[in-house]
Design a protein around this motif. Sequence first.
Motif, PDB file in Angstrom:
ATOM      1  N   LYS A 130       0.844  -1.205   0.000  1.00  0.00           N
ATOM      2  CA  LYS A 130       0.000   0.000   0.000  1.00  0.00           C
ATOM      3  C   LYS A 130       0.875   1.249   0.000  1.00  0.00           C
ATOM      4  O   LYS A 130       0.642   2.177  -0.776  1.00  0.00           O
ATOM      5  CB  LYS A 130      -0.929   0.001   1.214  1.00  0.00           C
ATOM      6  CG  LYS A 130      -1.868   1.212   1.247  1.00  0.00           C
ATOM      7  CD  LYS A 130      -2.732   1.220   2.480  1.00  0.00           C
ATOM      8  CE  LYS A 130      -1.858   1.524   3.646  1.00  0.00           C
ATOM      9  NZ  LYS A 130      -2.399   2.135   4.794  1.00  0.00           N
ATOM     10  N   GLY A 131       1.894   1.283   0.840  1.00  0.00           N
ATOM     11  CA  GLY A 131       2.765   2.454   0.913  1.00  0.00           C
ATOM     12  C   GLY A 131       3.543   2.685  -0.364  1.00  0.00           C
ATOM     13  O   GLY A 131       3.674   3.820  -0.827  1.00  0.00           O
ATOM     14  N   LEU A 132       4.053   1.625  -0.943  1.00  0.00           N
ATOM     15  CA  LEU A 132       4.854   1.752  -2.160  1.00  0.00           C
ATOM     16  C   LEU A 132       4.021   2.184  -3.365  1.00  0.00           C
ATOM     17  O   LEU A 132       4.528   2.830  -4.275  1.00  0.00           O
ATOM     18  CB  LEU A 132       5.565   0.436  -2.474  1.00  0.00           C
ATOM     19  CG  LEU A 132       6.673   0.018  -1.502  1.00  0.00           C
ATOM     20  CD1 LEU A 132       7.092  -1.428  -1.749  1.00  0.00           C
ATOM     21  CD2 LEU A 132       7.872   0.956  -1.614  1.00  0.00           C
ATOM     22  N   THR A 133       2.746   1.814  -3.369  1.00  0.00           N
ATOM     23  CA  THR A 133       1.918   2.124  -4.529  1.00  0.00           C
ATOM     24  C   THR A 133       1.090   3.398  -4.365  1.00  0.00           C
ATOM     25  O   THR A 133       0.696   4.000  -5.356  1.00  0.00           O
ATOM     26  CB  THR A 133       0.970   0.949  -4.871  1.00  0.00           C
ATOM     27  OG1 THR A 133       0.176   0.647  -3.725  1.00  0.00           O
ATOM     28  CG2 THR A 133       1.765  -0.275  -5.303  1.00  0.00           C
ATOM     29  N   THR A 134       0.813   3.811  -3.117  1.00  0.00           N
ATOM     30  CA  THR A 134      -0.049   4.975  -2.903  1.00  0.00           C
ATOM     31  C   THR A 134       0.625   6.067  -2.082  1.00  0.00           C
ATOM     32  O   THR A 134       0.057   7.151  -1.949  1.00  0.00           O
ATOM     33  CB  THR A 134      -1.337   4.569  -2.173  1.00  0.00           C
ATOM     34  OG1 THR A 134      -1.002   4.171  -0.833  1.00  0.00           O
ATOM     35  CG2 THR A 134      -2.078   3.458  -2.902  1.00  0.00           C
TER      36      THR A 134
ATOM     37  N   TRP B 190      -1.395   2.840   9.101  1.00  0.00           N
ATOM     38  CA  TRP B 190      -1.559   1.416   9.419  1.00  0.00           C
ATOM     39  C   TRP B 190      -3.020   1.086   9.610  1.00  0.00           C
ATOM     40  O   TRP B 190      -3.716   1.699  10.420  1.00  0.00           O
ATOM     41  CB  TRP B 190      -0.780   1.053  10.678  1.00  0.00           C
ATOM     42  CG  TRP B 190      -1.023  -0.356  11.132  1.00  0.00           C
ATOM     43  CD1 TRP B 190      -1.725  -0.758  12.233  1.00  0.00           C
ATOM     44  CD2 TRP B 190      -0.580  -1.560  10.503  1.00  0.00           C
ATOM     45  NE1 TRP B 190      -1.738  -2.122  12.326  1.00  0.00           N
ATOM     46  CE2 TRP B 190      -1.040  -2.641  11.268  1.00  0.00           C
ATOM     47  CE3 TRP B 190       0.159  -1.825   9.351  1.00  0.00           C
ATOM     48  CZ2 TRP B 190      -0.787  -3.967  10.937  1.00  0.00           C
ATOM     49  CZ3 TRP B 190       0.418  -3.151   9.017  1.00  0.00           C
ATOM     50  CH2 TRP B 190      -0.048  -4.197   9.805  1.00  0.00           C
ATOM     51  N   HIS B 191      -3.488   0.128   8.853  1.00  0.00           N
ATOM     52  CA  HIS B 191      -4.831  -0.432   8.999  1.00  0.00           C
ATOM     53  C   HIS B 191      -4.648  -1.943   8.938  1.00  0.00           C
ATOM     54  O   HIS B 191      -4.362  -2.480   7.864  1.00  0.00           O
ATOM     55  CB  HIS B 191      -5.757   0.041   7.876  1.00  0.00           C
ATOM     56  CG  HIS B 191      -5.822   1.528   7.755  1.00  0.00           C
ATOM     57  ND1 HIS B 191      -6.521   2.311   8.641  1.00  0.00           N
ATOM     58  CD2 HIS B 191      -5.247   2.378   6.875  1.00  0.00           C
ATOM     59  CE1 HIS B 191      -6.382   3.581   8.307  1.00  0.00           C
ATOM     60  NE2 HIS B 191      -5.609   3.646   7.243  1.00  0.00           N
ATOM     61  N   PRO B 192      -4.766  -2.634  10.076  1.00  0.00           N
ATOM     62  CA  PRO B 192      -4.525  -4.086  10.066  1.00  0.00           C
ATOM     63  C   PRO B 192      -5.374  -4.780   9.000  1.00  0.00           C
ATOM     64  O   PRO B 192      -6.567  -4.505   8.875  1.00  0.00           O
ATOM     65  CB  PRO B 192      -4.941  -4.525  11.475  1.00  0.00           C
ATOM     66  CG  PRO B 192      -4.864  -3.293  12.306  1.00  0.00           C
ATOM     67  CD  PRO B 192      -5.192  -2.153  11.388  1.00  0.00           C
ATOM     68  N   PRO B 193      -4.732  -5.646   8.221  1.00  0.00           N
ATOM     69  CA  PRO B 193      -5.494  -6.340   7.170  1.00  0.00           C
ATOM     70  C   PRO B 193      -6.415  -7.400   7.777  1.00  0.00           C
ATOM     71  O   PRO B 193      -6.167  -7.905   8.874  1.00  0.00           O
ATOM     72  CB  PRO B 193      -4.404  -6.991   6.323  1.00  0.00           C
ATOM     73  CG  PRO B 193      -3.266  -7.184   7.264  1.00  0.00           C
ATOM     74  CD  PRO B 193      -3.329  -6.036   8.231  1.00  0.00           C
ATOM     75  N   ASP B 194      -7.461  -7.711   7.063  1.00  0.00           N
ATOM     76  CA  ASP B 194      -8.383  -8.762   7.492  1.00  0.00           C
ATOM     77  C   ASP B 194      -7.787 -10.109   7.076  1.00  0.00           C
ATOM     78  O   ASP B 194      -7.694 -10.405   5.887  1.00  0.00           O
ATOM     79  CB  ASP B 194      -9.751  -8.561   6.847  1.00  0.00           C
ATOM     80  CG  ASP B 194     -10.748  -9.647   7.240  1.00  0.00           C
ATOM     81  OD1 ASP B 194     -10.465 -10.437   8.167  1.00  0.00           O
ATOM     82  OD2 ASP B 194     -11.812  -9.711   6.605  1.00  0.00           O
TER      83      ASP B 194
END
Length: 171
Positions: free
Chosen positions: A74-78, A83-87
Amino acid sequence: MTNTPVVEAAAAPTLVSVSPTHILAHWQGHRRLTRRVIEAFPESHLFSFSAAPPIRTFGELALELWGMTDYHLKGLTTDDWSWHPPDCSELNTRAALLAAWDAQTPQLESAFARVEPGWFTTAQDMAWGRFSPQQSVAYAVDNEIHHRGQGYVYLRALGIEPPAFYDYMVP
């Protein structure tokens, strides 16, 4: 006249830059090896066995690694480093975890293909402080190596020979 040794001043250290391409190759090598460790676990032990409770199972550790990769994608692309923990609720079997793990591989390739070297070394506000994406990725790799080491201990406790630790260099 005394024999006093002559001490010369040490040269300033040379800063070596590592390209995003090389960092990605290094990380992908570690991810291939961690994948082999996940595969080595019997399904019945991946999310249930801990060599030293209350330490997490290797399945839980692998989910953390998957989540860290998701964070970096997410960080590299946007350029959004919040931080939002993934499901991970659906990743409760070895097959599901491996499928999710494998889906990240081409995503990383695509993300790193667009990384600008100058941006990659520029400090950003990350979930755990101010770091460059390069430093954050290095932390993710170090964290993966650490947790994979725990997986090696768990496999040995189960009587299973883990993959050779140096196999991360083998494509």
